[in-house]
Design a protein around this motif. Sequence first.
Motif, PDB file in Angstrom:
ATOM      1  N   GLU A   2       0.797  -1.231   0.000  1.00 22.31           N
ATOM      2  CA  GLU A   2       0.000   0.000   0.000  1.00 22.31           C
ATOM      3  C   GLU A   2       0.831   1.284   0.000  1.00 22.31           C
ATOM      4  OE1 GLU A   2      -2.742  -0.452   3.259  1.00 22.31           O
ATOM      5  OE2 GLU A   2      -4.144  -1.593   2.006  1.00 22.31           O
ATOM      6  N   LYS A   3       1.890   1.341   0.792  1.00 21.37           N
ATOM      7  CA  LYS A   3       2.665   2.589   0.904  1.00 21.37           C
ATOM      8  C   LYS A   3       3.475   2.881  -0.367  1.00 21.37           C
ATOM      9  CE  LYS A   3       1.083   3.168   5.032  1.00 21.37           C
ATOM     10  NZ  LYS A   3       0.020   4.093   5.357  1.00 21.37           N
ATOM     11  N   PRO A   4       4.239   1.926  -0.906  1.00 20.24           N
ATOM     12  CA  PRO A   4       4.926   2.217  -2.171  1.00 20.24           C
ATOM     13  C   PRO A   4       3.942   2.538  -3.307  1.00 20.24           C
ATOM     14  CG  PRO A   4       5.942   0.333  -1.121  1.00 20.24           C
ATOM     15  CD  PRO A   4       4.681   0.633  -0.357  1.00 20.24           C
ATOM     16  N   LYS A   5       2.809   1.839  -3.335  1.00 15.57           N
ATOM     17  CA  LYS A   5       1.779   2.108  -4.349  1.00 15.57           C
ATOM     18  C   LYS A   5       1.315   3.561  -4.247  1.00 15.57           C
ATOM     19  CE  LYS A   5      -2.663   0.085  -5.936  1.00 15.57           C
ATOM     20  NZ  LYS A   5      -3.334   1.262  -6.401  1.00 15.57           N
ATOM     21  N   ALA A   6       1.017   4.005  -3.022  1.00 19.93           N
ATOM     22  CA  ALA A   6       0.589   5.396  -2.801  1.00 19.93           C
ATOM     23  C   ALA A   6       1.694   6.370  -3.186  1.00 19.93           C
ATOM     24  CB  ALA A   6       0.167   5.599  -1.349  1.00 19.93           C
ATOM     25  N   ASN A   7       2.927   6.049  -2.852  1.00 21.30           N
ATOM     26  CA  ASN A   7       4.052   6.928  -3.186  1.00 21.30           C
ATOM     27  C   ASN A   7       4.247   7.044  -4.692  1.00 21.30           C
ATOM     28  OD1 ASN A   7       4.645   7.520  -0.491  1.00 21.30           O
ATOM     29  ND2 ASN A   7       6.009   5.759  -0.289  1.00 21.30           N
ATOM     30  N   LEU A   8       4.141   5.935  -5.396  1.00 26.13           N
ATOM     31  CA  LEU A   8       4.249   5.962  -6.857  1.00 26.13           C
ATOM     32  C   LEU A   8       3.147   6.823  -7.456  1.00 26.13           C
ATOM     33  CD1 LEU A   8       5.053   2.193  -7.455  1.00 26.13           C
ATOM     34  CD2 LEU A   8       6.558   4.097  -8.073  1.00 26.13           C
ATOM     35  N   GLU A   9       1.926   6.612  -6.988  1.00 30.07           N
ATOM     36  CA  GLU A   9       0.790   7.366  -7.523  1.00 30.07           C
ATOM     37  C   GLU A   9       0.907   8.854  -7.224  1.00 30.07           C
ATOM     38  OE1 GLU A   9      -2.483   5.009  -6.035  1.00 30.07           O
ATOM     39  OE2 GLU A   9      -2.147   3.464  -7.575  1.00 30.07           O
ATOM     40  N   LYS A  10       1.427   9.224  -6.037  1.00 27.18           N
ATOM     41  CA  LYS A  10       1.672  10.641  -5.711  1.00 27.18           C
ATOM     42  C   LYS A  10       2.659  11.259  -6.689  1.00 27.18           C
ATOM     43  CE  LYS A  10       1.132  10.919  -0.719  1.00 27.18           C
ATOM     44  NZ  LYS A  10       1.875  11.113   0.535  1.00 27.18           N
ATOM     45  N   ALA A  11       3.594  10.448  -7.194  1.00 27.33           N
ATOM     46  CA  ALA A  11       4.611  10.923  -8.143  1.00 27.33           C
ATOM     47  C   ALA A  11       4.090  10.900  -9.584  1.00 27.33           C
ATOM     48  CB  ALA A  11       5.871  10.075  -8.021  1.00 27.33           C
ATOM     49  N   GLY A  12       2.804  10.575  -9.762  1.00 26.91           N
ATOM     50  CA  GLY A  12       2.217  10.572 -11.106  1.00 26.91           C
ATOM     51  C   GLY A  12       2.442   9.292 -11.887  1.00 26.91           C
ATOM     52  N   ILE A  13       2.799   8.228 -11.204  1.00 25.30           N
ATOM     53  CA  ILE A  13       3.069   6.931 -11.840  1.00 25.30           C
ATOM     54  C   ILE A  13       1.867   6.026 -11.597  1.00 25.30           C
ATOM     55  CG2 ILE A  13       4.585   4.906 -11.788  1.00 25.30           C
ATOM     56  CD1 ILE A  13       6.786   6.939 -10.721  1.00 25.30           C
ATOM     57  N   SER A  14       1.363   5.384 -12.645  1.00 21.46           N
ATOM     58  CA  SER A  14       0.205   4.511 -12.460  1.00 21.46           C
ATOM     59  C   SER A  14       0.652   3.120 -12.022  1.00 21.46           C
ATOM     60  CB  SER A  14      -0.638   4.430 -13.739  1.00 21.46           C
ATOM     61  OG  SER A  14       0.004   3.661 -14.720  1.00 21.46           O
ATOM     62  N   THR A  15      -0.221   2.446 -11.291  1.00 21.83           N
ATOM     63  CA  THR A  15       0.089   1.105 -10.789  1.00 21.83           C
ATOM     64  C   THR A  15      -1.024   0.144 -11.174  1.00 21.83           C
ATOM     65  OG1 THR A  15      -0.982   1.486  -8.656  1.00 21.83           O
ATOM     66  CG2 THR A  15       1.365   2.035  -8.806  1.00 21.83           C
ATOM     67  N   GLU A  16      -0.655  -1.121 -11.288  1.00 23.90           N
ATOM     68  CA  GLU A  16      -1.622  -2.169 -11.578  1.00 23.90           C
ATOM     69  C   GLU A  16      -1.265  -3.389 -10.739  1.00 23.90           C
ATOM     70  OE1 GLU A  16      -2.466  -4.841 -15.424  1.00 23.90           O
ATOM     71  OE2 GLU A  16      -2.937  -2.711 -15.694  1.00 23.90           O
ATOM     72  N   VAL A  17      -2.222  -3.865  -9.946  1.00 26.79           N
ATOM     73  CA  VAL A  17      -2.001  -5.043  -9.108  1.00 26.79           C
ATOM     74  C   VAL A  17      -2.278  -6.291  -9.942  1.00 26.79           C
ATOM     75  CG1 VAL A  17      -2.718  -6.307  -7.040  1.00 26.79           C
ATOM     76  CG2 VAL A  17      -2.562  -3.787  -6.986  1.00 26.79           C
ATOM     77  N   VAL A  18      -1.265  -7.142 -10.045  1.00 25.95           N
ATOM     78  CA  VAL A  18      -1.340  -8.386 -10.809  1.00 25.95           C
ATOM     79  C   VAL A  18      -1.165  -9.541  -9.820  1.00 25.95           C
ATOM     80  CG1 VAL A  18      -0.258  -9.757 -12.640  1.00 25.95           C
ATOM     81  CG2 VAL A  18      -0.441  -7.267 -12.882  1.00 25.95           C
ATOM     82  N   SER A  19      -2.044 -10.540  -9.912  1.00 26.33           N
ATOM     83  CA  SER A  19      -1.987 -11.655  -8.984  1.00 26.33           C
ATOM     84  C   SER A  19      -2.272 -12.971  -9.696  1.00 26.33           C
ATOM     85  CB  SER A  19      -2.973 -11.434  -7.831  1.00 26.33           C
ATOM     86  OG  SER A  19      -2.730 -12.373  -6.795  1.00 26.33           O
ATOM     87  N   LEU A  20      -2.354 -14.030  -8.923  1.00 25.33           N
ATOM     88  CA  LEU A  20      -2.556 -15.369  -9.476  1.00 25.33           C
ATOM     89  C   LEU A  20      -4.001 -15.611  -9.881  1.00 25.33           C
ATOM     90  CD1 LEU A  20      -0.352 -17.361  -6.955  1.00 25.33           C
ATOM     91  CD2 LEU A  20       0.315 -16.324  -9.139  1.00 25.33           C
ATOM     92  N   GLU A  21      -4.938 -14.949  -9.190  1.00 24.25           N
ATOM     93  CA  GLU A  21      -6.359 -15.121  -9.471  1.00 24.25           C
ATOM     94  C   GLU A  21      -7.060 -13.772  -9.436  1.00 24.25           C
ATOM     95  OE1 GLU A  21      -7.892 -17.904  -6.616  1.00 24.25           O
ATOM     96  OE2 GLU A  21      -6.534 -19.498  -7.259  1.00 24.25           O
ATOM     97  N   LYS A  22      -8.233 -13.709 -10.072  1.00 23.92           N
ATOM     98  CA  LYS A  22      -9.042 -12.487 -10.067  1.00 23.92           C
ATOM     99  C   LYS A  22      -9.656 -12.275  -8.692  1.00 23.92           C
ATOM    100  CE  LYS A  22     -10.261 -12.851 -14.885  1.00 23.92           C
ATOM    101  NZ  LYS A  22     -10.953 -12.102 -15.875  1.00 23.92           N
ATOM    102  N   GLY A  23     -10.200 -11.087  -8.486  1.00 20.18           N
ATOM    103  CA  GLY A  23     -10.904 -10.785  -7.243  1.00 20.18           C
ATOM    104  C   GLY A  23     -10.092  -9.918  -6.315  1.00 20.18           C
TER     105      GLY A  23
END
Length: 185
Positions: free
Chosen positions: A19-40
């Motif tokens: 959560e914290k690095p994701k928020a930091n990246l987004e504050k810097a204008g960088i988009s994020t996408e969570v990728v996992s083994l299954e949907k949901g």
Amino acid sequence: MTKRVMILATDGFEQSELEKPKANLEKAGISTEVVSLEKGMIRGWEDKDWGDAIKVDTTVDEVSSCESYDALLLPGGQMNPDILRMNERAIALVREFGKAGKPIAAICHAPWLLAEAGLIDGKTVTGWPSIRTDLKNAGANVVDQEVATDGNLITSRNPDDIPAFSKALIEKLGATADAGDLETA
């Protein structure tokens, strides 16, 4: 053009390390996408118990290549990387980012994934104390510091290192990060 970071995680990720690095990246204008083994949803781990759930944007099987991403973020937690390192597609993605020379940021237990993908031989890395022997056995030069950067690899030890870890990845992507504005553990 907005930079895009894949966050590869599954159940048992360390809550703050996603959560914290994701928020930091987004504050810097960088988009994020969570990728996992299954949907949901996947559930984090926080303070010796299950934490909050986070939505999965796509699965490893739906990602055809690392081409549409600029970097890879690997949060730690003991369970998360241990489960991911047993998944061939997840390790193939980590290897692909490595082969492409794109930044890979791994914190806490997540450097296990770098070892599994064969990316740390001869590299200087850090990680959670209990995995340091594994990293050495995979050929890495292991150091004990808040962030170790070697080529495209960025590694950190624990949630206390999140500001330095986030800053290193943000800067590697060509953006700027004010240390005072970064989310901490």
